[in-house]
Write a protein that holds these residues in place. Sequence first.
Motif, PDB file in Angstrom:
ATOM      1  N   LEU A 214       0.838  -1.201   0.000  1.00  0.00           N
ATOM      2  CA  LEU A 214       0.000   0.000   0.000  1.00  0.00           C
ATOM      3  C   LEU A 214       0.876   1.256   0.000  1.00  0.00           C
ATOM      4  O   LEU A 214       0.624   2.212  -0.747  1.00  0.00           O
ATOM      5  CB  LEU A 214      -0.911  -0.018   1.230  1.00  0.00           C
ATOM      6  CG  LEU A 214      -2.000   1.047   1.306  1.00  0.00           C
ATOM      7  CD1 LEU A 214      -3.031   0.831   0.208  1.00  0.00           C
ATOM      8  CD2 LEU A 214      -2.683   0.998   2.679  1.00  0.00           C
ATOM      9  N   PHE A 215       1.921   1.238   0.811  1.00  0.00           N
ATOM     10  CA  PHE A 215       2.822   2.388   0.874  1.00  0.00           C
ATOM     11  C   PHE A 215       3.548   2.577  -0.456  1.00  0.00           C
ATOM     12  O   PHE A 215       3.704   3.714  -0.940  1.00  0.00           O
ATOM     13  CB  PHE A 215       3.835   2.192   2.003  1.00  0.00           C
ATOM     14  CG  PHE A 215       4.882   3.270   2.041  1.00  0.00           C
ATOM     15  CD1 PHE A 215       4.587   4.539   2.514  1.00  0.00           C
ATOM     16  CD2 PHE A 215       6.162   3.024   1.566  1.00  0.00           C
ATOM     17  CE1 PHE A 215       5.550   5.537   2.535  1.00  0.00           C
ATOM     18  CE2 PHE A 215       7.132   4.016   1.583  1.00  0.00           C
ATOM     19  CZ  PHE A 215       6.824   5.273   2.069  1.00  0.00           C
ATOM     20  N   GLN A 216       3.993   1.472  -1.055  1.00  0.00           N
ATOM     21  CA  GLN A 216       4.710   1.584  -2.329  1.00  0.00           C
ATOM     22  C   GLN A 216       3.834   2.186  -3.420  1.00  0.00           C
ATOM     23  O   GLN A 216       4.302   2.962  -4.247  1.00  0.00           O
ATOM     24  CB  GLN A 216       5.239   0.205  -2.751  1.00  0.00           C
ATOM     25  CG  GLN A 216       6.437  -0.247  -1.934  1.00  0.00           C
ATOM     26  CD  GLN A 216       6.941  -1.616  -2.353  1.00  0.00           C
ATOM     27  OE1 GLN A 216       6.158  -2.470  -2.775  1.00  0.00           O
ATOM     28  NE2 GLN A 216       8.236  -1.832  -2.238  1.00  0.00           N
ATOM     29  N   GLN A 217       2.535   1.853  -3.405  1.00  0.00           N
ATOM     30  CA  GLN A 217       1.615   2.450  -4.377  1.00  0.00           C
ATOM     31  C   GLN A 217       1.526   3.957  -4.170  1.00  0.00           C
ATOM     32  O   GLN A 217       1.561   4.737  -5.127  1.00  0.00           O
ATOM     33  CB  GLN A 217       0.230   1.819  -4.234  1.00  0.00           C
ATOM     34  CG  GLN A 217       0.151   0.365  -4.657  1.00  0.00           C
ATOM     35  CD  GLN A 217      -1.188  -0.253  -4.304  1.00  0.00           C
ATOM     36  OE1 GLN A 217      -2.159   0.451  -4.029  1.00  0.00           O
ATOM     37  NE2 GLN A 217      -1.237  -1.580  -4.286  1.00  0.00           N
ATOM     38  N   GLY A 218       1.393   4.358  -2.907  1.00  0.00           N
ATOM     39  CA  GLY A 218       1.323   5.785  -2.615  1.00  0.00           C
ATOM     40  C   GLY A 218       2.606   6.501  -2.970  1.00  0.00           C
ATOM     41  O   GLY A 218       2.588   7.609  -3.529  1.00  0.00           O
ATOM     42  N   LEU A 219       3.741   5.884  -2.676  1.00  0.00           N
ATOM     43  CA  LEU A 219       5.035   6.490  -2.979  1.00  0.00           C
ATOM     44  C   LEU A 219       5.222   6.628  -4.488  1.00  0.00           C
ATOM     45  O   LEU A 219       5.740   7.651  -4.966  1.00  0.00           O
ATOM     46  CB  LEU A 219       6.153   5.631  -2.381  1.00  0.00           C
ATOM     47  CG  LEU A 219       7.578   6.188  -2.502  1.00  0.00           C
ATOM     48  CD1 LEU A 219       7.691   7.518  -1.758  1.00  0.00           C
ATOM     49  CD2 LEU A 219       8.591   5.178  -1.950  1.00  0.00           C
TER      50      LEU A 219
END
Length: 758
Positions: A249-254
């Motif tokens: 999820l964080f990688q998508q946002g980043l």
Amino acid sequence: MFNRVAIIGLGLIGGSLAAAIRAHGLATTIVAGARSERTLERGKLLGLIDDGSTDFAEAVKGADLVFLAVPVSSMADSMAKMAPGLSGTVIITDGGSVKGKVIDAAINCIAEHISRFVPGHPIAGKEKSGVDAADARLYQNHRVILTPTAQTDTQATERVRALWAAVGAEVLTMAPDEHDRVLAETSHLPHLLAFSLVDTLARQGDSLDIFRYAAGGFRDFTRIASSDPLMWHDIFKENRDSVLRAVDLFQQGLAGFRQAIEQGDSDDMLAIMTRANSARAHFLALSARTSYTAALQLNDDRTNAIASDNTAMSNTVSSGHGRRVEFHLQPGGALNGSLRVPGDKSISHRSIMLGALADGITEIEGFLEGEDALATLQAFRDMGVVIEGPSAGRVRVHGVGLHGLKAPSGTLYMGNSGTSMRLLMGLLCGQPFNTELTGDASLSKRPMERVAKPLREMNAAIATTGKGTPPVHISGGQQLKGIHYDLPVASAQVKSAILLAGLYAEGETSVTEPAPTRDHTERMLAGFGYPVSRDGATSKVSGGGKLSACSLEVPADISSAAFFLVGASIAEGSELLLRHVGINPTRTGIIDILKLMGADITLENQRDAGGEPVADIRVKSARLKGITIPEELVPLAIDEFPVLFIAAANAQGDTILHGAEELRVKESDRIQVMADGLTTVGVENEVYADGIRIRGGQYGGGEVYAHGDHRIAMSFAIASLRATAPILIHDCANVATSFPGFAELASAAGLNLSVVED
């Protein structure tokens, strides 16, 4: 509460519970199981336990409660070792931070006791660990999450809940998988990122210089990388699936943030950062157990201390723990000087809504930074609108046009704001996506069917509860049709919801009201360039138009000014000048009624501000007389009646109100709650179904309950100016919803007010 409690694992968590149980007298005997004889001896020396054993089966013999306080990776082994000593009626609970693995261990190792196993997770900690760090106060005002399974006995859960409550904890309940997911996102992921960032930089050839010149932000963010690597190694292993989902999820946002920077997409960058800024403010509010507005003013050191990693989880799963706020007032005083109350709440709501639906950037000055208006602002951020601010009342709204809103990722939370919910019902029923609107406990009891009914006539698909209350479910993709609607009861909120839905409807939408109500929606639609027709009591719009961004200044709220209008009128020797107050003729019922009662009020420097009439209002103390309030003025002062009741209590003779049924369904039943408070301080009154009779005269003091209604609290604060004894007002936290800074402003003007909170 318990005869014999066994603590397995006598470190900080287990030792602190033992100390708390001892301090509160919750068990006759406390024993412990630990791998080290030295730990057990230390526990006895410190008075935490009566006895202990390194044989876990021996330690739990005869116990009616067992608390497992060992690492998650050791849970299965510890359960297997203690299983032979467990009685057939023992209740077992734990403090593990990953519930899925703990429950699996219980099923495998203590299956015959599974109905009495209550999985739990106390959210508390210290920098120090071990038995010597045990603290009987560790759990006070901290949260404990219980995650009972379908097999868990309800009575066992309630006994564990009662134990934690008895040592001062706030006890919440979650599903085990939800617990692990939320914990992974709010605690495990930040630790993983901190470890990774420091490791990445440390492996650079010039890492010494990097760390030497690192700014404070690097230090603050990476502080948690100093945590115990072995403990976090175990956590990442035990909660692997949830942690990996959080990383994805964080990688998508980043990746999205990187793309916005790479492409120079200012709107996307601002959208990400303003949403994050707002979300952190909400997080701090929950962490500090205060209002959103108060959190914005908290000292960074304090908020950093409050928003520790251990409390992060508990605040994510709670909608906020209400503060206990009391107003303490000494009798007497006068109000003098010149002041400006906060911006008009009704106009602040609508400025965000219409600015979001306009083409271009809308500049707003004087925005009310209170909880209600901020709920509206947050809802539009959640639907993809970039909003800069608020900062000192200034807001920039990057409009997306009538058809540019995006589906929110979750429920839209309206807090205590009925205006937000009712107006959004009209606006959202014309969108192509589904939405759900929820609110706090107070808003969840308030009627929404009077808005839903006419919207359904326009072909909207809206569902409320069986009682006609929130949550409100709106199905998108409906083609709305224009209607004519005769309001059965005068209501600006219902009228506005219908007109906003009319922006998306085929043909013409018109509303006729039985008595005049505030016309901010019509005025502001015209200000944004959307054609509005008004003919007597009827307002009309046609679908298919567009709104154009503009600049507007929100006038001071006459509803907030009302407290000072009444206060200066009743307190001898008072003279106040209230600056830049909105005097929209649909809002000036408070002035008209006070003048009929004999108030000395004059309007000075009358002018226009963005389509809304404003003036400076001068008010001097005067001898008031009781009146029968004209029913045609009731809709024009509906929000101001609580403080008008205080004016009536200080008038000569009787004041009689009829036609005000609407007061029964506000944040509280304002007729009954005000009557109860007036009776408490010694004011004679008689309650009617649609109003009240109040006999003016001298009154004393006492304890008044505001029932979470901000206007009740502020009204009785004003009453103290003529009281003969102190007044204590309970449950005042929601004053921030409509009037942030009330206590400070009123005290500066001369009110003898102090605020007590915890």
